[in-house]
Design a protein around this motif. Structure first.
Motif, PDB file in Angstrom:
ATOM      1  N   SER A   8      46.265 -25.969   7.628  1.00 43.23           N
ATOM      2  CA  SER A   8      46.373 -25.031   6.391  1.00 43.23           C
ATOM      3  C   SER A   8      45.840 -25.981   5.296  1.00 43.23           C
ATOM      4  CB  SER A   8      47.736 -24.544   6.010  1.00 43.23           C
ATOM      5  OG  SER A   8      47.793 -24.073   4.794  1.00 43.23           O
ATOM      6  N   ASP A   9      45.101 -25.669   4.114  1.00 42.17           N
ATOM      7  CA  ASP A   9      44.800 -26.391   2.928  1.00 42.17           C
ATOM      8  C   ASP A   9      45.835 -26.046   1.785  1.00 42.17           C
ATOM      9  OD1 ASP A   9      43.882 -23.859   2.587  1.00 42.17           O
ATOM     10  OD2 ASP A   9      41.937 -24.277   2.045  1.00 42.17           O
ATOM     11  N   ARG A  10      46.679 -25.231   1.992  1.00 37.37           N
ATOM     12  CA  ARG A  10      48.017 -25.125   1.067  1.00 37.37           C
ATOM     13  C   ARG A  10      48.466 -26.373   0.430  1.00 37.37           C
ATOM     14  NH1 ARG A  10      51.155 -20.216   3.474  1.00 37.37           N
ATOM     15  NH2 ARG A  10      50.410 -21.022   5.402  1.00 37.37           N
ATOM     16  N   PRO A  11      49.232 -26.265  -0.581  1.00 44.27           N
ATOM     17  CA  PRO A  11      50.156 -27.474  -0.840  1.00 44.27           C
ATOM     18  C   PRO A  11      51.025 -27.672   0.324  1.00 44.27           C
ATOM     19  CG  PRO A  11      49.717 -26.013  -2.735  1.00 44.27           C
ATOM     20  CD  PRO A  11      49.173 -25.233  -1.769  1.00 44.27           C
ATOM     21  N   ARG A  12      51.205 -28.660   0.742  1.00 42.02           N
ATOM     22  CA  ARG A  12      52.024 -29.161   1.994  1.00 42.02           C
ATOM     23  C   ARG A  12      53.193 -30.152   1.654  1.00 42.02           C
ATOM     24  NH1 ARG A  12      48.163 -30.107   4.853  1.00 42.02           N
ATOM     25  NH2 ARG A  12      48.017 -28.663   6.351  1.00 42.02           N
ATOM     26  N   ILE A  13      54.243 -29.750   2.132  1.00 39.06           N
ATOM     27  CA  ILE A  13      55.246 -30.566   2.209  1.00 39.06           C
ATOM     28  C   ILE A  13      55.260 -31.377   3.483  1.00 39.06           C
ATOM     29  CG2 ILE A  13      57.881 -30.923   2.138  1.00 39.06           C
ATOM     30  CD1 ILE A  13      58.022 -28.518   0.033  1.00 39.06           C
ATOM     31  N   LEU A  14      54.981 -32.380   3.911  1.00 36.95           N
ATOM     32  CA  LEU A  14      54.893 -32.894   5.304  1.00 36.95           C
ATOM     33  C   LEU A  14      56.172 -33.460   5.600  1.00 36.95           C
ATOM     34  CD1 LEU A  14      53.143 -34.007   7.506  1.00 36.95           C
ATOM     35  CD2 LEU A  14      52.522 -35.774   6.034  1.00 36.95           C
ATOM     36  N   VAL A  15      56.878 -33.147   6.661  1.00 33.74           N
ATOM     37  CA  VAL A  15      58.110 -33.685   7.115  1.00 33.74           C
ATOM     38  C   VAL A  15      57.801 -34.614   8.479  1.00 33.74           C
ATOM     39  CG1 VAL A  15      60.234 -33.093   8.101  1.00 33.74           C
ATOM     40  CG2 VAL A  15      59.334 -31.650   6.273  1.00 33.74           C
ATOM     41  N   VAL A  16      58.239 -36.047   8.228  1.00 29.58           N
ATOM     42  CA  VAL A  16      57.729 -36.955   9.457  1.00 29.58           C
ATOM     43  C   VAL A  16      58.911 -36.860  10.212  1.00 29.58           C
ATOM     44  CG1 VAL A  16      56.975 -39.154   9.876  1.00 29.58           C
ATOM     45  CG2 VAL A  16      56.156 -37.743   7.652  1.00 29.58           C
ATOM     46  N   GLY A  17      58.934 -36.365  11.445  1.00 31.16           N
ATOM     47  CA  GLY A  17      60.189 -36.557  11.998  1.00 31.16           C
ATOM     48  C   GLY A  17      61.046 -35.238  12.123  1.00 31.16           C
ATOM     49  N   GLY A  18      61.249 -34.778  13.249  1.00 30.65           N
ATOM     50  CA  GLY A  18      61.885 -33.581  13.734  1.00 30.65           C
ATOM     51  C   GLY A  18      63.385 -33.539  14.226  1.00 30.65           C
ATOM     52  N   GLY A  19      64.077 -34.697  14.065  1.00 29.19           N
ATOM     53  CA  GLY A  19      65.359 -34.690  14.253  1.00 29.19           C
ATOM     54  C   GLY A  19      66.368 -33.965  13.267  1.00 29.19           C
ATOM     55  N   TYR A  20      67.646 -34.470  13.423  1.00 32.84           N
ATOM     56  CA  TYR A  20      68.643 -33.983  12.330  1.00 32.84           C
ATOM     57  C   TYR A  20      67.871 -33.596  10.898  1.00 32.84           C
ATOM     58  CZ  TYR A  20      72.093 -35.938  15.556  1.00 32.84           C
ATOM     59  OH  TYR A  20      72.804 -36.167  16.722  1.00 32.84           O
ATOM     60  N   VAL A  21      67.576 -34.710  10.323  1.00 32.75           N
ATOM     61  CA  VAL A  21      66.917 -34.303   8.740  1.00 32.75           C
ATOM     62  C   VAL A  21      65.661 -33.468   8.804  1.00 32.75           C
ATOM     63  CG1 VAL A  21      65.996 -35.362   6.808  1.00 32.75           C
ATOM     64  CG2 VAL A  21      68.008 -36.532   8.180  1.00 32.75           C
ATOM     65  N   GLY A  22      64.772 -33.670   9.842  1.00 33.85           N
ATOM     66  CA  GLY A  22      63.509 -32.964   9.720  1.00 33.85           C
ATOM     67  C   GLY A  22      63.639 -31.537  10.045  1.00 33.85           C
ATOM     68  N   LEU A  23      64.446 -31.256  11.125  1.00 32.40           N
ATOM     69  CA  LEU A  23      64.786 -30.065  11.588  1.00 32.40           C
ATOM     70  C   LEU A  23      65.462 -29.048  10.512  1.00 32.40           C
ATOM     71  CD1 LEU A  23      64.950 -27.849  13.893  1.00 32.40           C
ATOM     72  CD2 LEU A  23      67.242 -28.525  14.316  1.00 32.40           C
ATOM     73  N   TYR A  24      66.448 -29.503   9.602  1.00 28.95           N
ATOM     74  CA  TYR A  24      67.205 -28.984   8.845  1.00 28.95           C
ATOM     75  C   TYR A  24      66.390 -28.875   7.494  1.00 28.95           C
ATOM     76  CZ  TYR A  24      71.762 -28.381  10.847  1.00 28.95           C
ATOM     77  OH  TYR A  24      72.740 -28.255  11.908  1.00 28.95           O
ATOM     78  N   VAL A  25      65.569 -29.749   7.086  1.00 24.24           N
ATOM     79  CA  VAL A  25      64.944 -29.623   5.892  1.00 24.24           C
ATOM     80  C   VAL A  25      63.713 -28.581   6.054  1.00 24.24           C
ATOM     81  CG1 VAL A  25      62.833 -30.819   4.437  1.00 24.24           C
ATOM     82  CG2 VAL A  25      65.143 -32.119   5.048  1.00 24.24           C
ATOM     83  N   ALA A  26      62.945 -28.675   7.385  1.00 20.71           N
ATOM     84  CA  ALA A  26      62.089 -27.621   7.443  1.00 20.71           C
ATOM     85  C   ALA A  26      62.518 -26.255   7.754  1.00 20.71           C
ATOM     86  CB  ALA A  26      61.343 -28.026   8.627  1.00 20.71           C
ATOM     87  N   HIS A  27      63.741 -26.096   8.130  1.00 12.43           N
ATOM     88  CA  HIS A  27      64.280 -24.650   8.257  1.00 12.43           C
ATOM     89  C   HIS A  27      64.708 -24.040   7.101  1.00 12.43           C
ATOM     90  CE1 HIS A  27      67.671 -21.989   9.770  1.00 12.43           C
ATOM     91  NE2 HIS A  27      66.756 -21.468  10.774  1.00 12.43           N
ATOM     92  N   ARG A  28      65.249 -25.186   6.021  1.00 12.83           N
ATOM     93  CA  ARG A  28      65.844 -24.477   4.722  1.00 12.83           C
ATOM     94  C   ARG A  28      64.720 -24.266   3.919  1.00 12.83           C
ATOM     95  NH1 ARG A  28      71.620 -25.499   2.887  1.00 12.83           N
ATOM     96  NH2 ARG A  28      72.657 -25.098   4.809  1.00 12.83           N
ATOM     97  N   LEU A  29      63.300 -24.941   3.965  1.00 10.42           N
ATOM     98  CA  LEU A  29      62.397 -24.711   3.147  1.00 10.42           C
ATOM     99  C   LEU A  29      61.311 -24.096   3.542  1.00 10.42           C
ATOM    100  CD1 LEU A  29      61.701 -28.559   2.176  1.00 10.42           C
ATOM    101  CD2 LEU A  29      62.699 -26.756   0.823  1.00 10.42           C
ATOM    102  N   GLN A  30      61.134 -23.403   4.932  1.00 10.06           N
ATOM    103  CA  GLN A  30      59.737 -23.027   5.345  1.00 10.06           C
ATOM    104  C   GLN A  30      59.640 -21.673   4.583  1.00 10.06           C
ATOM    105  OE1 GLN A  30      60.193 -22.459   9.447  1.00 10.06           O
ATOM    106  NE2 GLN A  30      62.310 -21.365   9.598  1.00 10.06           N
ATOM    107  N   LYS A  31      60.501 -20.744   4.494  1.00  3.69           N
ATOM    108  CA  LYS A  31      60.292 -19.452   4.027  1.00  3.69           C
ATOM    109  C   LYS A  31      60.134 -19.436   2.414  1.00  3.69           C
ATOM    110  CE  LYS A  31      62.035 -14.637   3.698  1.00  3.69           C
ATOM    111  NZ  LYS A  31      61.880 -14.620   2.266  1.00  3.69           N
TER     112      LYS A  31
END
Length: 479
Positions: A8-31
Motif C-alpha cells: 500500500s502507498d497509504r501513510p504507513r506505521i512500520l512495526v519492525v518485529g512481531g513479538g510482544y511489542v509488535g503484536l500488541y502495537v499492531a493489534h491496538r493500532l490497526q483499525k
C-alpha cells in the motif's frame, strides 16, 4: 534499490518485529489507523509471536507447542503483514530495507512512523564448542527440539549397557541460573522423572541434571531467602547446583567447568544435551540504522518510548521492549532502565500504541511509561513453584497456582488463553504427553528408504560351482 509495488502507498506505521511489542502495537493500532486513512505494516521473519514464558512447559510436554504462539494472520487481519527481515533503516529518508524470508530481492519500504520492536536474541560467549553443542530456549522450535531430544535420549539409553556412553546420554546440563534456566531445568527434570517411571529399565537415579551458574546466587528477581530455598528445592530433586562456576569448553560434548572468579579447573564430564540460558542481548539489527544506540547495543529511548538522541527525541521514531533502553521512572530497574521481561514489554506496547495515536492523530495525550514491577512467578513442574508478588513471597503449590494464574491471564488473545487452559486441564487429568516425535530434523528419511531399491544379489556368487563339502552335504540331504 526499487520499492515494491505490491504494498500500500497509504501513510504507513512500520512495526519492525512481531513479538510482544509488535503484536500488541499492531493489534491496538490497526483499525484506528485504517479509519484515519493509514495502514499498519508489521515485518517479521516468523508468522507468529512466541509467548516465551511458556517455553519451559513446551519443552516438558505440558503445553502443545502451537498453543504457545499467536498467529499474526489470525489476529492482525487489518495489518499489512510482510514475512521478512528488516536489514537496515534510513530514518532520515523514512525508508526501511526488507529481505523476504522465502528468498527474492530485497526492497525498500517507505513509512511515516516506525516502531522498532525487534526484541532480543540469545547472548552467548566465545566458548569453544558451544556453538556446535549448545542449544538455547528462546524459540518454539528450540523448545520442541529439546523435548524430543530429552525423551529420545532417555529411550535410547534404556537399551544401552551401563557405562560412559549411557551416562552421557542421561546427563542434561543447563547453563544460566536466571528465571529461564531454573524453569527449564525443573520442568525438564519433572518430565524426565515421569518418563523413567514409565520405563522399567531406568530409574530417577540414572538421570543427571546439572545447573551451572557463574554468580554466587540464582534468580536475582526474587529475595535472597527465596533463592536459597530454590537451591535447596533443586538439590532435594537430585539436581546438581554449581554456583560460582562457569563453562570454559564444550568441544565434542565434553564440558570443562571452572571456578569463578579465579578460573581454576572445577569439573569435567560429557553430555549430549547442553542448554544455554545465560542471558539475552538486543537484536543487532539496530546497528544497521541511523538511530542512537547505547553501549549495550540497545536503542536509546525516553520515557515516552520515543527513540532519543543527544539533541532530544526523534520525530516519528518509537521503540520498546528488549531492544530499547527505556528509563525506569520508579527507580527499580537495573542501571536505571526497565529490565528486559514480558511484563514491561506488554505494558510498554499498550502505552506506545496510545502515544502514537496521540502524537499522529491527536487522540489523547502523550504519556510517560511508569510501571512498578508487580513481582515474579516461576513454575518448577507440576504443583511446584516460587513467587514474589508485591513483596509477598510464596513457594510450593501456592506459587505454582500464582504462576499458572498470572501467565494464563497474560497470554495474548482469548483464543490462545482457552487453548492453554485446555492443555493444562488435559495434563492435570491424564498427565503430560511423553511421546517423542522422531525425524523432525529429517522428515524425508523414511520416504527415501522406501524409495531406495534393495541391493541386488551377487549373481557371481550364485553361479559358482559348489565346493566338495557342499556337494557332500547336498548328497546327504538328498539321501
Amino acid at each position: 534499490m526499487a520499492s515494491n509495488p505490491h504494498f500500500s502507498d497509504r501513510p504507513r506505521i512500520l512495526v519492525v518485529g512481531g513479538g510482544y511489542v509488535g503484536l500488541y502495537v499492531a493489534h491496538r493500532l490497526q483499525k484506528k489507523v485504517k479509519d484515519h486513512g493509514g495502514i499498519v505494516t508489521l515485518v517479521d521473519p516468523l508468522p507468529y509471536m512466541t509467548y516465551q514464558p511458556f517455553l519451559p512447559e513446551v519443552a516438558a510436554g505440558s503445553i502443545e507447542a502451537r498453543h504457545a504462539i499467536v498467529s499474526h494472520r489470525k489476529h492482525l487481519r487489518k495489518t499489512e503483514l510482510i514475512s521478512g527481515k528488516v536489514t537496515s533503516i534510513n530514518h532520515a529518508g523514512r525508508t526501511a530495507t526488507i529481505e523476504p524470508t522465502g528468498g527474492g530481492e530485497s526492497f525498500e519500504l517507505g513509512y511515516s512512523d516506525v516502531v522498532v520492536a525487534a526484541g532480543s536474541i540469545t547472548r552467548t560467549f566465545p566458548i569453544e564448542g558451544l556453538k556446535d553443542q549448545g542449544i538455547g530456549l528462546k524459540t518454539i522450535e528450540e523448545a520442541v527440539a529439546l523435548r524430543n531430544k530429552m525423551l529420545e535420549r532417555i529411550e535410547t539409553a534404556s537399551v544401552m549397557p551401563e557405562g560412559p556412553e549411557r551416562d552421557r546420554a542421561l546427563t542434561f546440563v543447563v547453563v544460566g541460573g536466571g528465571f529461564a534456566g531454573i524453569e527449564t531445568i525443573t520442568e525438564m527434570e519433572d518430565a524426565a522423572r515421569d518418563s523413567v517411571k514409565a520405563n522399567s529399565r531406568l530409574s530417577r537415579s540414572d538421570l543427571r541434571f546439572v545447573l551451572v551458574e557463574a554468580m554466587g546466587r540464582i534468580m536475582p528477581e526474587v529475595t535472597a531467602q527465596q533463592a536459597e530455598w530454590v537451591v535447596g528445592h533443586l538439590r532435594s530433586r537430585q539436581i546438581e547446583v554449581l554456583l560460582n562456576t562457569s563453562l570454559s569448553s564444550a568441544v565434542d560434548g565434553t564440558l570443562k567447568l571452572i571456578n569463578m572468579p579465579d578460573k581454576t579447573p572445577a569439573d569435567e564430564f560429557e553430555t549430549d544435551t547442553l542448554i544455554w540460558t545465560a542471558g539475552v542481548q538486543a537484536n543487532p539489527v539496530v546497528r544497521s540504522t541511523d538511530f542512537p544506540v547505547d553501549e549495550r547495543g540497545r536503542l536509546r529511548a525516553n520515557a515516552e518510548l520515543r527513540i532519543t538522541g543527544d539533541d532530544g527525541p526523534l520525530q516519528n521514531a518509537w521503540t520498546a521492549g528488549d531492544v530499547a533502553a527505556v528509563p525506569d521512572l520508579t527507580g527499580g530497574g537495573v542501571g536505571g532502565f526497565c529490565v528486559p521481561n514480558a511484563q514491561h514489554a506488554v505494558r510498554q506496547a499498550k502505552l506506545l500504541a496510545a502515544n502514537i495515536l496521540a502524537a499522529s492523530y491527536g487522540v489523547g495525550e502523550v504519556k510517560e511509561y511508569r510501571h512498578t514491577n508487580l513481582g515474579a512467578v516461576a513454575g518448577f513442574g507440576q504443583f511446584k513453584g516460587v513467587a514474589n508478588i508485591m513483596g509477598f513471597g510464596m513457594k510450593g503449590f501456592p506459587a505454582w497456582l500464582a504462576h499458572r494464574g498470572y501467565h494464563g491471564f497474560a497470554m495474548p488473545m482469548y483464543e490462545r488463553k482457552a487453548r492453554v487452559i485446555v492443555n493444562w486441564s488435559m495434563s492435570f487429568l491424564f498427565g503430560r504427553d511423553l511421546a517423542p516425535l522422531s525425524d523432525l530434523q529429517n522428515p524425508q528419511r523414511q520416504f527415501r528408504e522406501a524409495a531406495t531399491p534393495p541391493p541386488k544379489k551377487d549373481t557371481a556368487l550364485q553361479s559358482q560351482p559348489p565346493t566338495p563339502a557342499g556337494q557332500a552335504a547336498a548328497a546327504k540331504a538328498t539321501a
